[in-house]
Write an enzyme that holds these catalytic residues in place. Structure first.
Site, short mmCIF file in Angstrom:
data_model
loop_
_atom_site.label_atom_id
_atom_site.label_comp_id
_atom_site.label_asym_id
_atom_site.label_seq_id
_atom_site.Cartn_x
_atom_site.Cartn_y
_atom_site.Cartn_z
N GLY A 10 22.59 9.50 17.19
CA GLY A 10 23.78 10.36 17.34
C GLY A 10 24.80 10.14 16.23
N ILE A 12 28.08 8.72 16.05
CA ILE A 12 28.72 7.42 15.78
C ILE A 12 27.66 6.33 15.61
N ASP A 31 16.64 6.12 21.43
CA ASP A 31 17.37 7.37 21.66
C ASP A 31 16.39 8.38 22.26
N ASN A 32 16.83 9.18 23.24
CA ASN A 32 15.92 10.19 23.81
C ASN A 32 16.08 11.55 23.12
N PHE A 80 25.54 2.98 22.59
CA PHE A 80 26.19 4.27 22.31
C PHE A 80 25.62 5.39 23.18
N SER A 124 35.98 5.05 25.86
CA SER A 124 36.78 6.16 25.34
C SER A 124 38.22 6.06 25.82
N TYR A 148 33.30 13.00 33.10
CA TYR A 148 32.90 12.26 31.90
C TYR A 148 33.70 10.95 31.81
N LYS A 152 32.58 6.85 32.22
CA LYS A 152 32.87 5.79 31.25
C LYS A 152 33.58 4.62 31.94
N PHE A 177 39.46 6.46 20.14
CA PHE A 177 40.35 7.63 20.23
C PHE A 177 39.55 8.82 19.69
N ASN A 178 39.98 9.51 18.65
CA ASN A 178 39.23 10.71 18.24
C ASN A 178 38.47 10.48 16.94
N ARG A 230 46.89 13.97 18.26
CA ARG A 230 45.84 13.03 18.63
C ARG A 230 45.81 11.92 17.59
P1 NAD Z 1 26.22 11.76 20.23
O1 NAD Z 1 25.85 12.73 21.31
O2 NAD Z 1 26.19 12.21 18.83
O3 NAD Z 1 25.33 10.43 20.37
C1 NAD Z 1 24.86 9.95 21.60
C2 NAD Z 1 23.38 9.67 21.46
O4 NAD Z 1 22.88 9.16 22.70
C3 NAD Z 1 22.58 10.94 21.17
O5 NAD Z 1 21.76 10.74 20.04
C4 NAD Z 1 21.75 11.16 22.42
O6 NAD Z 1 20.50 11.78 22.13
C5 NAD Z 1 21.62 9.76 22.97
N1 NAD Z 1 21.42 9.69 24.43
C6 NAD Z 1 22.14 10.28 25.41
N2 NAD Z 1 21.65 9.97 26.62
C7 NAD Z 1 20.59 9.15 26.40
C8 NAD Z 1 19.65 8.49 27.26
N3 NAD Z 1 19.70 8.64 28.59
N4 NAD Z 1 18.70 7.72 26.70
C9 NAD Z 1 18.63 7.56 25.35
N5 NAD Z 1 19.47 8.17 24.49
C10 NAD Z 1 20.44 8.95 25.01
O7 NAD Z 1 27.67 11.21 20.62
P2 NAD Z 1 28.65 10.28 19.77
O8 NAD Z 1 29.84 11.10 19.43
O9 NAD Z 1 27.90 9.59 18.70
O10 NAD Z 1 29.08 9.26 20.88
C11 NAD Z 1 28.46 7.99 21.03
C12 NAD Z 1 29.10 7.29 22.23
O11 NAD Z 1 30.50 7.17 22.02
C13 NAD Z 1 28.93 8.04 23.55
O12 NAD Z 1 28.67 7.10 24.57
C14 NAD Z 1 30.28 8.70 23.77
O13 NAD Z 1 30.57 8.86 25.15
C15 NAD Z 1 31.21 7.68 23.14
N6 NAD Z 1 32.48 8.27 22.65
C16 NAD Z 1 32.43 9.35 21.79
C17 NAD Z 1 33.63 9.91 21.36
C18 NAD Z 1 33.63 11.12 20.46
O14 NAD Z 1 34.65 11.84 20.42
N7 NAD Z 1 32.57 11.40 19.72
C19 NAD Z 1 34.86 9.38 21.78
C20 NAD Z 1 34.85 8.28 22.65
C21 NAD Z 1 33.65 7.72 23.08
C1 WQD Z 2 41.46 17.47 19.76
C2 WQD Z 2 42.72 18.30 19.64
C3 WQD Z 2 42.96 19.99 21.33
C4 WQD Z 2 39.53 22.38 19.97
C5 WQD Z 2 37.82 14.96 23.78
C6 WQD Z 2 37.38 14.36 25.07
C7 WQD Z 2 37.51 12.88 25.04
C8 WQD Z 2 36.91 12.23 23.78
C9 WQD Z 2 37.29 12.96 22.54
C10 WQD Z 2 34.77 11.23 24.10
C11 WQD Z 2 43.38 18.56 20.99
C12 WQD Z 2 42.82 20.62 19.95
C13 WQD Z 2 40.50 21.39 20.07
C14 WQD Z 2 39.93 23.71 19.64
C15 WQD Z 2 42.23 22.95 19.53
N1 WQD Z 2 35.48 12.22 23.75
N2 WQD Z 2 41.82 21.68 19.86
N3 WQD Z 2 41.27 23.94 19.44
O1 WQD Z 2 40.69 16.65 23.71
O2 WQD Z 2 41.24 14.60 22.37
O3 WQD Z 2 39.18 14.66 23.62
O4 WQD Z 2 37.08 14.37 22.71
O5 WQD Z 2 35.09 10.26 24.73
O6 WQD Z 2 36.89 12.44 26.18
O7 WQD Z 2 38.19 14.89 26.11
O8 WQD Z 2 39.39 16.06 21.56
O9 WQD Z 2 38.43 17.31 19.70
O10 WQD Z 2 38.50 18.38 21.99
O11 WQD Z 2 40.61 18.07 20.72
O12 WQD Z 2 43.41 23.23 19.35
O13 WQD Z 2 39.12 24.64 19.58
O14 WQD Z 2 42.38 19.58 19.11
O15 WQD Z 2 43.93 20.65 22.11
O16 WQD Z 2 44.74 18.49 20.76
P1 WQD Z 2 40.21 15.54 22.86
P2 WQD Z 2 39.13 17.50 20.99
#
Ligand code: NAD
Ligand code: WQD
Length: 302
Positions: A10, A12, A31-32, A80, A124, A148, A152, A177-178, A230
């Site tokens: 994925g 991150i 990874d699945n 992850f 998160s 969601y 977490k 965060f983001n 954000r």
């Molecule tokens: P992503 O979807 O790109 O990566 C997640 C990976 O996990 C994917 O490759 C997916 O195929 C794999 N996966 C999901 N379920 C699985 C399972 N049951 N078995 C094996 N593999 C599985 O997402 P990301 O943005 O890289 O996020 C990674 C982690 O960070 C996640 O746990 C997400 O909740 C957390 N996170 C992400 C954000 C964000 O905004 N991207 C913010 C906070 C936390």
């Molecule tokens: C960012 C900003 C929107 C889309 C989400 C999840 C949270 C975490 C991160 C994993 C906000 C604005 C967005 C658009 C916009 N994920 N926006 N137009 O809301 O901080 O959080 O992703 O853990 O759980 O809730 O991120 O990227 O959706 O939005 O104006 O089309 O962009 O209002 O201010 P968010 P986001």
């Protein structure tokens, strides 16, 4: 260290693999591919000029997962793997609890079988209570407002219980965060299989003209330009944060939580402007009403 990375195909996870390899760790990936891609694993191998073992396996399949851990016998697991769409979690909450919460439980079960006592978990900022005033420190109360976020927080809870059972155990929860941005090669960015709802992938779709314009959710926030703020953190900084956590995992025992953010607020319009400045591509946008069921302003404090 020998590190098993779940979700390494994925966004991150793959960026973190590059930093782990650069830091000299031996990695194994599971990874699945529900949202990740095999081509991402190939890209990591190309960037790092190193091959490693990839298992196409679902972490909720206990039998296969136990077999896999028995083969690898990792020192540490970096977890992850998870699904992350807030909208999808509202329409299909059971999938989110099964995949994210039960998946974490399966992982701990398999780790116990091979005596692995260290885990670093992707949590998160979405776990924080949106009622309080930002910036959110790690001691800010938790109260996620969607399935969601709850999946977490429940995963964090099980990690805390697990870590308390043996004084050699360490569980580090990193609350992101983001995350935004891509690896400098351009090969490892955010490219979800499902329709994106996060801001940066949508901006990219507008830039490539597959979406006509960006809807900016809300223009009446108490911020300088009225759009929502954000805390964006570059994915490479986030990846390096994981390597730093790994450096401490042997000495930092028990259960520990760290925010991973920049501590700096950036508004939606700021981000759009900066994107255009750097890329030279205009992003057409319109202000629409606020998006419901989300945090209003989130800024981290690390
Ligand atoms: P992503 O979807 O790109 O990566 C997640 C990976 O996990 C994917 O490759 C997916 O195929 C794999 N996966 C999901 N379920 C699985 C399972 N049951 N078995 C094996 N593999 C599985 O997402 P990301 O943005 O890289 O996020 C990674 C982690 O960070 C996640 O746990 C997400 O909740 C957390 N996170 C992400 C954000 C964000 O905004 N991207 C913010 C906070 C936390
Ligand atoms: C960012 C900003 C929107 C889309 C989400 C999840 C949270 C975490 C991160 C994993 C906000 C604005 C967005 C658009 C916009 N994920 N926006 N137009 O809301 O901080 O959080 O992703 O853990 O759980 O809730 O991120 O990227 O959706 O939005 O104006 O089309 O962009 O209002 O201010 P968010 P986001």
């Amino acid at each position: 260290m020998k590190v098993l990375v779940t979700g390494g195909a994925g966004y991150i996870g793959s960026n973190t693999l590059v930093e782990l390899i650069a830091a000299g760790h031996e990695i194994f990936v599971v990874d699945n591919l529900v949202n990740g891609k095999k081509s991402t694993i190939d890209a990591v191998m190309n960037i790092s000029n190193q091959r490693f073992v990839f298992f196409d396996c679902d972490i909720t399949n206990r039998e296969n997962l136990s077999c896999l851990l028995d083969k690898v016998k990792p020192d540490v697991v970096m977890h992850f793997a998870g699904v992350k769409s807030v909208n999808e979690s509202i329409s299909n909450p059971i999938y989110y609890y099964d995949n994210n919460f039960y998946g974490t439980s399966c992982l701990l079960h398999s780790m116990d079988q091979v005596g692995c006592k260290k885990i670093i978990f992707s949590s998160s900022a979405t776990v924080y209570d949106p009622k309080g005033e930002p910036p959110y420190t790690e001691s800010h109360p938790t109260r996620p407002i969607n399935p969601y976020g709850r999946s977490k927080l429940f995963s964090e809870n099980i990690l805390e219980d697990w870590a308390s059972l043996d004084r050699d155990r360490s569980a580090i929860c990193l609350r992101y965060f983001n995350p935004a941005g891509a690896h400098t090669s351009g090969a490892l960015g955010e490219d979800p299989r499902v329709e994106p709802t996060n801001l940066m992938p949508i901006i990219l779709k507008v830039a490539s003209q597959s979406i006509e314009r960006l809807n900016v959710f809300g223009g009446d926030y108490p911020t300088d330009d009225g759009s929502c703020e954000r805390d964006y953190i570059h994915v490479t900084d986030l990846a390096k944060g994981h390597v730093a956590a790994l450096d401490r995992v042997r000495s930092l025992l028990g259960y520990n939580i760290f925010n991973l953010g920049s501590g700096e607020p950036t508004s939606v319009l700021d981000l759009v402007m900066k994107f255009s400045l750097v890329t030279g591509v205009e992003i057409p946008y319109q202000i629409v009403s606020r998006r419901l069921g989300r945090l209003s302003e989130v800024v981290g404090k690390c």
